[in-house]
Design a protein around this motif. Structure first.
Motif, short mmCIF file in Angstrom:
data_model
loop_
_atom_site.label_atom_id
_atom_site.label_comp_id
_atom_site.label_asym_id
_atom_site.label_seq_id
_atom_site.Cartn_x
_atom_site.Cartn_y
_atom_site.Cartn_z
N VAL A 1 51.37 -70.77 58.35
CA VAL A 1 51.36 -70.60 59.88
C VAL A 1 52.16 -69.06 60.11
N VAL A 2 52.88 -68.82 59.32
CA VAL A 2 53.43 -67.51 59.80
C VAL A 2 52.47 -66.24 59.14
N LEU A 3 52.02 -66.62 57.99
CA LEU A 3 51.02 -65.52 57.47
C LEU A 3 49.82 -65.65 58.05
N LEU A 4 49.34 -66.43 58.82
CA LEU A 4 48.25 -66.62 59.63
C LEU A 4 48.29 -65.63 60.90
N GLY A 5 49.78 -66.09 61.46
CA GLY A 5 50.04 -65.41 62.69
C GLY A 5 50.19 -64.12 62.35
N ALA A 6 50.82 -63.47 61.42
CA ALA A 6 51.06 -62.04 61.02
C ALA A 6 49.84 -61.58 60.66
N ALA A 7 48.65 -62.14 60.14
CA ALA A 7 47.48 -61.43 59.96
C ALA A 7 46.76 -61.16 61.23
N VAL A 8 46.98 -62.02 62.47
CA VAL A 8 46.46 -61.62 63.78
C VAL A 8 47.45 -60.60 64.45
N VAL A 9 48.77 -60.83 64.36
CA VAL A 9 49.52 -60.24 65.28
C VAL A 9 49.73 -58.66 64.82
N VAL A 10 49.88 -58.52 63.38
CA VAL A 10 50.26 -57.25 62.92
C VAL A 10 49.24 -56.28 63.11
N PRO A 11 47.99 -56.61 63.00
CA PRO A 11 46.66 -55.40 63.19
C PRO A 11 46.84 -55.14 64.75
N VAL A 12 47.12 -55.92 65.41
CA VAL A 12 47.19 -55.99 66.79
C VAL A 12 48.35 -54.88 67.40
N LEU A 13 49.49 -55.36 67.17
CA LEU A 13 50.40 -54.52 67.38
C LEU A 13 51.00 -53.32 66.97
N ALA A 14 50.63 -53.53 65.51
CA ALA A 14 51.00 -52.15 64.60
C ALA A 14 49.80 -51.15 64.55
#
Lengths: 161, 95
Positions: free
Chosen positions: A106-119
């Motif tokens: 769940v953390v990895l999937l969330g990061a895959a969505v959130v990181v490209p958007v925020l970073a």
């Protein structure tokens, strides 16, 4: 669960190494099938060239699930009935490991969505095929996780007297 | 709480295999007597599972021995050296 030596099947005598291979293959088979399909779909390569692997990967998860459920034989269920203290301890560890694996995914999937958007300011689109694939993978694999974790954790079986 | 299976320490040594062999019991026999899976007996004998206090006491009671004669935090000396090294005059020992 009080099974006798005489009633042990070949699946129940699997070594831990073999069980671990089955557990990993089972859990990764379905997601790999979707990843494989996503990679080839839309390319000019004909489906006949890569489609067989889709069925093979689905078959890995299906066959692996049968092996895992036959090995575990209800010992990963939450009901205590029929389990001795070692089996209950093992079942609890299997559920803890399942939760850890699920939380990591769940953390990895969330990061895959959130990181490209925020970073990077990219936009991420979750379309229907992707959402369906994730839902099916979770729906199929979530109930399997405790059985896979139990098969992963249990030491090599004890030999005959 | 009993140590979870598959973990290695702390090790609790036991004489279950010796006691079982002395009495001509199979793992299944002992498992039936103690109300556990026969695999649990095997893991106990291999030191891959530490029993709860309840199971340890039940095992000791089954063999009719004090619990410290069945389970120990330290390795057991071989029974032969304990018997023959303690000055006990056994038939055929020549003493």
């Amino acid at each position: 669960m009080t099974t006798s030596i005489a009633s042990r099947s070949r699946v129940e005598r699997l070594s831990r190494r073999s069980r671990r291979i089955v557990a990993v293959a089972t859990v990764l088979g379905l997601p790999s099938m979707y990843a494989w399909s996503a990679f080839w779909t839309g390319t000019s390569v004909p489906a006949i060239a890569w489609g067989w692997a889709v069925f093979a990967l689905m078959g890995v998860t299906l066959a692996g699930a049968v092996v895992l459920y036959r090995y575990v034989r209800g010992r990963a269920d939450l009901a205590d009935a029929g389990l001795d203290e070692r089996e209950r301890a093992l079942r609890d560890r299997a559920w803890i490991l399942s939760y850890q694996v699920l939380a990591t995914v769940v953390v990895l999937l969330g990061a895959a969505v959130v990181v490209p958007v925020l970073a990077f300011g990219h936009s991420v689109t979750v379309d229907a095929p992707l959402a369906t694939a994730v839902a099916i993978c979770l729906g199929v694999l979530l109930p399997l996780l405790p059985a896979a974790a139990l098969a992963w954790l249990e030491p090599d079986p004890v030999g005959e007297d | 709480m009993a140590r979870a299976p598959g973990r290695v320490d702390p090790i609790l040594y036991n004489r279950l295999a010796v006691l079982r062999a002395e009495r001509g019991l199979t793992r299944q026999d002992l498992a039936d007597a103690l109300g556990v899976n026969y695999q649990t007996i095997g893991y106990l004998e291999r030191g891959e599972y530490n029993p709860s206090l309840d199971l340890a006491l039940r095992a000791a009671e089954f063999f009719g021995l004090p619990v410290e004669a069945v389970f120990s935090r330290r390795p057991f000396a071989p029974m032969s050296s304990q018997l023959y090294g303690s000055g006990v005059d056994w038939p055929g020992s020549g003493s």
